[in-house]
Design a protein around this motif. Sequence first.
Motif, PDB file in Angstrom:
ATOM      1  N   LEU A  83       0.864  -1.194   0.000  1.00 30.16           N
ATOM      2  CA  LEU A  83       0.000   0.000   0.000  1.00 30.16           C
ATOM      3  C   LEU A  83       0.891   1.231   0.000  1.00 30.16           C
ATOM      4  CD1 LEU A  83      -2.626   1.662   0.464  1.00 30.16           C
ATOM      5  CD2 LEU A  83      -2.356   1.206   2.918  1.00 30.16           C
ATOM      6  N   VAL A  84       0.743   2.074  -1.015  1.00 36.23           N
ATOM      7  CA  VAL A  84       1.491   3.331  -1.059  1.00 36.23           C
ATOM      8  C   VAL A  84       0.499   4.467  -0.815  1.00 36.23           C
ATOM      9  CG1 VAL A  84       2.991   4.862  -2.398  1.00 36.23           C
ATOM     10  CG2 VAL A  84       3.168   2.372  -2.696  1.00 36.23           C
ATOM     11  N   ASN A  85       0.618   5.102   0.353  1.00 35.28           N
ATOM     12  CA  ASN A  85      -0.231   6.247   0.695  1.00 35.28           C
ATOM     13  C   ASN A  85       0.407   7.511   0.134  1.00 35.28           C
ATOM     14  OD1 ASN A  85      -2.438   5.181   2.285  1.00 35.28           O
ATOM     15  ND2 ASN A  85      -0.885   4.622   3.806  1.00 35.28           N
ATOM     16  N   ASN A  86       0.023   7.844  -1.091  1.00 36.25           N
ATOM     17  CA  ASN A  86       0.645   8.980  -1.781  1.00 36.25           C
ATOM     18  C   ASN A  86      -0.291  10.183  -1.896  1.00 36.25           C
ATOM     19  OD1 ASN A  86       2.598  10.266  -3.872  1.00 36.25           O
ATOM     20  ND2 ASN A  86       0.628  10.147  -4.946  1.00 36.25           N
ATOM     21  N   ALA A  87      -1.604   9.963  -1.942  1.00 33.63           N
ATOM     22  CA  ALA A  87      -2.543  11.080  -2.127  1.00 33.63           C
ATOM     23  C   ALA A  87      -2.345  12.108  -1.025  1.00 33.63           C
ATOM     24  CB  ALA A  87      -3.986  10.562  -2.112  1.00 33.63           C
ATOM     25  N   GLY A  88      -2.282  13.368  -1.418  1.00 32.83           N
ATOM     26  CA  GLY A  88      -2.114  14.437  -0.436  1.00 32.83           C
ATOM     27  C   GLY A  88      -2.514  15.756  -1.045  1.00 32.83           C
ATOM     28  N   VAL A  89      -2.726  16.734  -0.184  1.00 28.76           N
ATOM     29  CA  VAL A  89      -3.070  18.082  -0.658  1.00 28.76           C
ATOM     30  C   VAL A  89      -2.345  19.116   0.204  1.00 28.76           C
ATOM     31  CG1 VAL A  89      -5.345  17.578  -1.634  1.00 28.76           C
ATOM     32  CG2 VAL A  89      -5.130  18.131   0.801  1.00 28.76           C
ATOM     33  N   THR A  90      -2.257  20.327  -0.344  1.00 30.11           N
ATOM     34  CA  THR A  90      -1.723  21.419   0.462  1.00 30.11           C
ATOM     35  C   THR A  90      -2.530  22.691   0.217  1.00 30.11           C
ATOM     36  OG1 THR A  90       0.292  22.558   1.181  1.00 30.11           O
ATOM     37  CG2 THR A  90      -0.023  22.350  -1.197  1.00 30.11           C
ATOM     38  N   GLU A  91      -2.222  23.708   0.988  1.00 26.72           N
ATOM     39  CA  GLU A  91      -2.653  25.090   0.763  1.00 26.72           C
ATOM     40  C   GLU A  91      -1.394  25.905   0.933  1.00 26.72           C
ATOM     41  OE1 GLU A  91      -5.535  26.891   0.335  1.00 26.72           O
ATOM     42  OE2 GLU A  91      -6.957  25.217   0.292  1.00 26.72           O
ATOM     43  N   VAL A  92      -1.132  26.815   0.001  1.00 26.67           N
ATOM     44  CA  VAL A  92       0.048  27.672   0.130  1.00 26.67           C
ATOM     45  C   VAL A  92      -0.347  28.907   0.946  1.00 26.67           C
ATOM     46  CG1 VAL A  92       1.801  29.003  -1.089  1.00 26.67           C
ATOM     47  CG2 VAL A  92       0.944  26.853  -2.078  1.00 26.67           C
ATOM     48  N   ILE A  93       0.240  29.018   2.137  1.00 23.91           N
ATOM     49  CA  ILE A  93      -0.073  30.130   3.050  1.00 23.91           C
ATOM     50  C   ILE A  93       1.236  30.573   3.708  1.00 23.91           C
ATOM     51  CG2 ILE A  93      -1.370  30.867   5.102  1.00 23.91           C
ATOM     52  CD1 ILE A  93      -3.234  28.409   4.617  1.00 23.91           C
ATOM     53  N   ALA A  94       1.539  31.862   3.619  1.00 23.68           N
ATOM     54  CA  ALA A  94       2.746  32.369   4.281  1.00 23.68           C
ATOM     55  C   ALA A  94       2.677  32.033   5.771  1.00 23.68           C
ATOM     56  CB  ALA A  94       2.843  33.876   4.075  1.00 23.68           C
ATOM     57  N   HIS A  95       3.787  31.570   6.317  1.00 25.92           N
ATOM     58  CA  HIS A  95       3.764  31.071   7.703  1.00 25.92           C
ATOM     59  C   HIS A  95       3.409  32.159   8.722  1.00 25.92           C
ATOM     60  CE1 HIS A  95       6.214  27.112   6.978  1.00 25.92           C
ATOM     61  NE2 HIS A  95       5.358  27.356   5.995  1.00 25.92           N
ATOM     62  N   HIS A  96       3.733  33.419   8.409  1.00 28.29           N
ATOM     63  CA  HIS A  96       3.423  34.503   9.358  1.00 28.29           C
ATOM     64  C   HIS A  96       1.951  34.917   9.314  1.00 28.29           C
ATOM     65  CE1 HIS A  96       3.155  37.390   6.059  1.00 28.29           C
ATOM     66  NE2 HIS A  96       4.231  36.828   5.572  1.00 28.29           N
ATOM     67  N   ASP A  97       1.213  34.460   8.304  1.00 27.44           N
ATOM     68  CA  ASP A  97      -0.192  34.853   8.153  1.00 27.44           C
ATOM     69  C   ASP A  97      -1.083  33.835   8.878  1.00 27.44           C
ATOM     70  OD1 ASP A  97      -2.597  35.892   7.405  1.00 27.44           O
ATOM     71  OD2 ASP A  97      -2.281  35.685   5.239  1.00 27.44           O
ATOM     72  N   LEU A  98      -1.104  33.927  10.194  1.00 24.04           N
ATOM     73  CA  LEU A  98      -1.811  32.916  10.996  1.00 24.04           C
ATOM     74  C   LEU A  98      -3.309  32.886  10.694  1.00 24.04           C
ATOM     75  CD1 LEU A  98      -0.131  33.119  14.524  1.00 24.04           C
ATOM     76  CD2 LEU A  98       0.694  32.070  12.420  1.00 24.04           C
TER      77      LEU A  98
END
Length: 244
Positions: A83-98
């Motif tokens: 089993l290869v758990n590859n599916a993933g997602v992100t959101e690009v958010i500047a780290h200082h912008d809490l």
Amino acid sequence: MPPETRPVALVTGSSSGIGAEIARRLGADGYAVVVNSRSSIEAGQAVAEAVGGTYLQADVADDAQARGLVDAVLAQHGRLDVLVNNAGVTEVIAHHDLAAATPEIWRRLYDINVVAPFVLVTAAEQALRAAAPGCVVNVSSLAGVRPTGSSIPYSSSKAAFNHQTRLLAKALGPDIRVNAVAPGLIETPWTADWTDLHALVGARAPMRRTGAPADVAEVVMGLVRSGYVTGQVVVVDGGLGLMT
Ligand SMILES: NC(=O)c1ccc[n+]([C@@H]2O[C@H](COP(=O)([O-])OP(=O)(O)OC[C@H]3O[C@@H](n4cnc5c(N)ncnc54)[C@H](OP(=O)(O)O)[C@@H]3O)[C@@H](O)[C@H]2O)c1
């Protein structure tokens, strides 16, 4: 249907990028590969055809669909070895912008990047034990190893995924090995617009280039073949992590 004579591998999120390359490598190594994606059905079917495998649509972030995906693999092939758990997602958010990293974003990223792989392993446990040694490879991220990455929720989710890898390796040995790869910047549709970052990596990382999906797939195949390795998170970043 009689069980496959070939070993069977399920690669989540394998209609493009890193997952598609892992599917190709497993197919070339003699696995009956099950390709999966959420919405890019035609692309997934094309990968499956190219690797001599089969395609199953499922949103792995939906618990019932994740469990149904494993059930469908077993119904169609009668076994599951990798089993290869590859599916993933992100959101690009500047780290200082809490404020931009809302609870809704945290929950969505954790559902796909952390909870879904756990649900899939749970659903596949019996079949992977029967294949002993069964094998799980998680596609995590350098962002879960170093304090960097496209957003704090994403990086935190991948850090949790890395720890899940170690905990499951302890819980499931000796029948099932569980490892992870942690890619740095890789050339896929996901990073196609990140021009500045590609330039930075090309200029500063020790290997002086962005990684290719094949660089990650090579290490995944090594982990699949290495029967005495479990609970490891292998960074595949051309040395990028040394610079952060
Ligand atoms: N590219 C990088 O630089 C990089 C670096 C570190 C780690 N990674 C990790 O590598 C993995 C693959 O990334 P990639 O760059 O190859 O991305 P990609 O080319 O965008 O591929 C992502 C794949 O995941 C599928 N997917 C997403 N959500 C899904 C869901 N809920 N259920 C089923 N499938 C789903 C997508 O299918 P649909 O389009 O149909 O949803 C697609 O097949 C991710 O886990 C990512 O975190 C990537």
